[in-house]
Design an enzyme around this catalytic site. Structure first.
Site, mmCIF file in Angstrom:
data_model
loop_
_atom_site.group_PDB
_atom_site.id
_atom_site.type_symbol
_atom_site.label_atom_id
_atom_site.label_comp_id
_atom_site.label_asym_id
_atom_site.label_seq_id
_atom_site.Cartn_x
_atom_site.Cartn_y
_atom_site.Cartn_z
ATOM 1 C CB SER A 1 -0.892 0.025 1.238
ATOM 2 O OG SER A 1 -1.414 -1.230 1.482
ATOM 3 C CE LYS B 1 6.842 1.254 -7.930
ATOM 4 N NZ LYS B 1 7.463 1.957 -9.009
ATOM 5 C CG ASP C 1 -3.887 -7.131 8.669
ATOM 6 O OD1 ASP C 1 -5.005 -7.622 8.420
ATOM 7 O OD2 ASP C 1 -3.227 -6.491 7.831
ATOM 8 C CG ASP D 1 1.828 -6.299 6.559
ATOM 9 O OD1 ASP D 1 2.161 -5.293 7.217
ATOM 10 O OD2 ASP D 1 1.092 -6.240 5.566
#
Ligand SMILES: Nc1ncnc2c1ncn2[C@@H]1O[C@H](COP(=O)(O)OP(=O)(O)OP(=O)(O)O)[C@@H](O)[C@H]1O
Length: 917
Positions: A51, A54, A157, A175
């Site tokens: 988001s 890259k 998440d 993440d």
């Protein structure tokens, strides 16, 4: 430079052209927009896009190790959070963070490279995973979450997209953008995650236990891995949420065995209190034997890490340290870097060298590579035959023919399958933590095989033929010809069922009967490799799972573990049959749509929708265009954890839900003190909430995480991040707050005096400076201004007590700085750099003129001027009276419009001004 004298004209021209092209090359590098290197990393290619930036495949130049370079804009509000938590984790099933590089606008994270890509893609390519693989991967994922939870961190998440597969096919959790610390029995309020993975309490916007929402997401993951579709999903986001809160997922007994159902239903308990703990999950029969192995492994690692002092103790580490020391490397600096988790280039070097060393160590175990070689030998020996003959041989109108064709077709169409495959091999290690890997070595070897096949398409037909002829010969010696032939083919090409669907679908297409038995070389090799009992267990399990009819007879001997797998062969068989059924055809398209096309809308806008459809009647507006589920964070912190901050303070699409509890808004307003978000967001009547959001961003300074981070070296490299840089001059009435400022000033060195003019005044000023004109005097200042020694302070006071100048006017403002002015400095134009958060300079001057003009300011003798070095702003001034007290003159000075009259309350607060005796 090249010597051109004495060379011929031609030579000279040649040399000139070489120099010219070399120059141009360099010029091209300088002017190119394309980034080729960052720090020690050479960028090879882009492999993904997140988001906020890259993702690249890159090479760590010193070690030649491949890494994943993930970029993020500095304005990504989660980046600090992500790095902060991620760097703490050192676990086999969590991607390793090697290094963080901060550039002007970006943060670069050098992460362990996972060539297997996302579990999401893997599942998508296979539709659903075998129970064996589900158990294996899910145990690893649960282990990673258990590890994070044990470190008091909740992920928040968890989803298939955030689980990557490494080169050995192991799961790697990644993440950590929504991660936060969480003590037991603390509740959170921030709604974040991805809708389809969200627990009911999150959907309902209740306060929640962070650990329990992760458990719920694990339930969603397990269900999806087994079935190939999400437990709660609908085209309409509102329906999805309704299902999450009110419905039980559908348990199709054809896919979900009883013990898996039992585990999933516990994980997906609507009441968070009823969800199991992670050790309970890992001990669940469905996950055996993997679960127990992972649990042991995790607990060992945790125990080792908690006991501390384990770093640099292993043989490998000591050897590496020695080697580095011999090469003249400052090993102490490396140690410091690692221990403080600095994530700098030294950390990167060390961790990658270690990874390299471990890889080399693992290479000492030749067993697995032998088995690979032996497989290759089969291929190679067969390559001597004429391809056409072999093809003729193989392509007979027989079962063998159909299988061979299926294989060839699979290989032909397998390129995309293979790219999403989990390739290469599992390594062996002495480390107990690697037992699991060894347990799975057979799977790996098979994976290697299929990978090698697919990665070299021209050889695939050869391979196919060799395999066919190889098993043809086996067939002759086997009484049960059908089963043995099939076994051979299955075992080699569809080793652990990870690759099962392609071949199965092909078999279906060709009308072939499903496999009857899967005993053969694969199983044999398993047996020869089994040494530990646990491993035997795994091996047996694999064998049983790979066995069809015979499995059911043998199950009893393997107890619960095997019992839980009874259904596997049926499932496999059913898959063969059902794939042709309309439902599965529909399902095929719905898998991709269900998993990959879920609403991307932010949580709050969804809630608005939700509230509109309170009386849910089944009439749904046309389904929105859906993409794969996106992570969301929609609400700011509660009062307890003000470290929470929103990800999307600037998100223009952000809307406030009508379902937001009023108390929530009230909560936000209570502590609101700053507001900087776009004013249009305020117009919707929910401004307070936004204020709250912005406050939260700033208030991170006083959070738990902040406190823990103050001594943390990571912020050495993040001071440039705009999200955390606070310009206190923005608001004149804003006084420095201890909770805000010290955070990023802590590690700055004392900048000292910037220049020494040669004038007398300059010398005096310098002397004054040396004598402690700028010093700290309260405990609050230690993170702003570096301490000046007490002897210097004494000197300073002594100087003034001599009566040479003004009576030692020293201001103490909130403990930030003290300023002393000497009469001799009357014309002093020295500029003193004071170490503050904003790098302010103080320029003492006397300016009686101004005082006379004012005439309303008796006794004012001095002007302290200052400017921010970092901003290069103009000088601004403050007045001091003869007592060294700063009068309340700001408004008068402003009226006066004098250019030296800017009031800078950040530095000298009038209220707190007092004379230091
Ligand atoms: N360690 C890694 N090894 C290999 N590929 C990776 C790695 N990390 C990320 N990727 C790839 O990069 C892509 C984007 O990464 P990632 O999802 O972590 O970015 P992100 O900014 O967190 O995205 P989002 O916020 O949308 O989840 C992923 O699809 C993944 O395939």
């Amino acid at each position: 430079m090249v010597n051109l004298i004495g060379s011929s004209r031609v030579e000279q021209n040649n040399i000139k052209s070489i120099i010219g092209s070399s120059y141009n090359r360099l010029y091209g590098q300088f002017t190119s927009d394309e980034l080729t290197e960052v720090g020690n990393y050479k960028i090879l290619k882009q492999i993904g896009e997140g988001s906020f930036g890259k993702v690249y495949l890159a090479l760590h130049r010193p070690t030649h190790r491949k890494v994943c370079l993930k970029t993020s804009d500095k304005n990504d509000p989660n980046i600090v959070r992500e790095v902060f938590y991620h760097r703490q984790f050192d676990f086999p099933y969590i991607t390793k963070l090697y290094e963080v590089i901060v550039t002007e606008s970006k943060v670069w994270m050098a992460l362990e490279y996972c060539p297997g890509k996302e579990l999401y893609d893997h599942l998508l390519s296979l539709r659903r995973l075998s129970l064996l693989e589900c158990g294996e991967l899910f145990a690893q994922i649960s282990g990673a979450v258990y590890y994070a939870h044990s470190m008091h961190c909740v992920h928040r998440d968890l989803k298939l997209e955030n689980i990557l597969l490494d080169r050995n096919g192991n799961a790697k959790l990644t993440d950590f953008g929504f991660t936060r610390e969480c003590m037991t029995k603390t509740t959170l309020e921030t709604v974040c995650g991805t809708t389809v993975y969200m627990a009911p309490e999150l959907i309902e916007r209740k306060t929640y236990d962070g650990f329990k929402i992760d458990i719920w997401s694990l339930g969603v993951i397990l269900y999806t891995l087994i079935t190939g579709y999400l437990p709660f999903d609908d085209d309409d986001e509102v329906k999805t949420k309704w299902k999450i809160v009110n419905e039980e997922p559908k348990y199709d007994s054809k896919f979900i065995p009883d013990d898996a159902k039992d585990l999933i239903s516990r994980l997906l308990a609507k009441n968070p209190g009823e969800r199991p703990s992670l050790p309970q999950v890992l001990r669940h029969p469905f996950l055996q034997p993997y679960g127990s192995v992972v649990l042991d492994q995790t607990e060992k690692i945790l125990c080792r890490q908690r006991s501390g002092g384990t770093q640099f103790k292993s043989k490998l580490e000591r050897r590496l340290l020695k080697r580095l020391k011999r090469s003249g490397v400052d090993t102490q600096a490396i140690k410091q870097s690692i221990l403080k988790k600095k994530c700098d280039s030294l950390s990167g070097l060390w961790l990658l060298l270690l990874a390299q060393g471990k890889k080399q160590e693992n290479c000492k175990y030749p067993k697995r590579s032998r088995s690979v070689l032996s497989v290759k030998k089969v291929i190679e020996s067969a390559t001597h035959n004429d391809i056409n003959n072999l093809t003729d041989d193989v392509l007979k109108p027989s079962l063998e023919l159909s299988r061979a064709t299926s294989l060839s077709k699979m290989l032909n169409k397998g390129s995309d399958i293979v790219t999403s495959m989990t390739p290469i091999s599992r390594k062996k290690s002495k480390d107990s933590s690697k037992i699991l890997h060894r347990n799975f070595s057979t799977i790996s070897s098979q994976r290697v095989y299929s990978h090698s096949i697919a990665s070299s398409p021209p050889k695939s037909s050869n391979f196919l033929q060799k395999v066919s002829s190889f098993f043809k010969s086996k067939k002759n010696s086997n009484s049960n010809s059908n089963s043995s032939i099939h076994t051979g083919v299955s075992n080699v090409l569809v080793p652990n069922n990870r690759r099962a669907p392609p071949s199965e679908s092909f078999l279906r297409k060709n009308g072939s009967s499903p496999p009857k038995s899967r005993t053969g070389t694969g199983t044999a090799s398993l047996k020869t490799n089994s040494k530990e009992s646990l491993r035997k267990n795994v091996v047996s399990t694999i064998a049983l799972r790979d066995t069809n009819n015979t499995t059911l007879d043998s199950n009893k001997a393997y107890g619960n573990t095997v019992e839980s797998l009874k259904i596997a062969p049926d499932v496999l068989l059913n898959e063969h049959i059902r794939i042709e059924e309309p439902r599965l055809k529909r399902f095929k398209s719905s898998v991709s749509s269900e998993i990959s096309q879920t609403s991307t809308g932010n949580y709050d806008s969804e809630s608005v929708e939700n509230s509109r459809s309170i009386s849910f009647d089944g009439k749904v507006s046309p389904p929105p265009i859906r993409t794969r589920p996106l992570s969301e964070i929609s609400q700011i912190s509660n009062d307890t954890y003000i470290s929470e901050y929103s990800t999307d303070g600037n998100n223009s699409s952000f809307k406030i839900s009508e379902t937001v509890k009023p108390s929530y808004i009230r909560k936000g307003s209570e502590t609101t003190s700053q507001y900087s978000a776009s004013s249009e967001k305020m117009t919707n009547g929910y401004g307070r909430k936004f204020v709250r959001r912005d406050l939260s961003i700033i208030s991170t300074a006083s959070s738990t995480s902040e406190r823990s981070s103050r001594t943390d070296s990571f912020y050495d490299i993040t001071t440039a991040a705009p999200a955390i840089t606070i310009d206190n001059r923005a608001n004149k009435n804003n006084k420095l707050k201890e909770s805000v400022l010290p955070r990023f000033g802590t590690q700055r060195p004392w900048t000292g005096k910037r220049s020494y003019p040669t004038t007398r005044h300059g010398k005096n000023a310098r002397r004054s400076s040396k004598r402690g004109l700028f010093k700290i005097s309260s405990s609050n200042t230690d993170s702003i201004i570096q301490e000046v020694s007490s002897s210097e302070e004494e000197d300073h006071n002594a100087l003034y007590s001599e009566g040479k100048g003004l009576p030692a006017p020293v201001l103490q403002t909130k403990g930030f700085i003290e300023i002393g002015l000497n009469e001799q400095d009357e014309e002093g134009d020295d500029e003193y750099a004071i170490h503050t958060d904003g790098e302010f300079s103080i320029k003492p001057q006397f300016s009686d003129d101004v005082i006379d003009k004012q005439n309303r300011l008796p006794c004012v003798k001095a002007v302290a001027t200052k400017r921010s070095l970092s901003e290069g702003s103009n000088w601004s001034s403050s007045y001091l009276d003869s007592e060294g007290v700063r009068p309340r003159i700001s408004s008068m000075l402003e009226e006066d419009g004098g250019d030296s009259a800017a009031y800078v309350p950040d530095i000298i607060g009038d209220k707190e001004a007092k004379r230091v005796p």
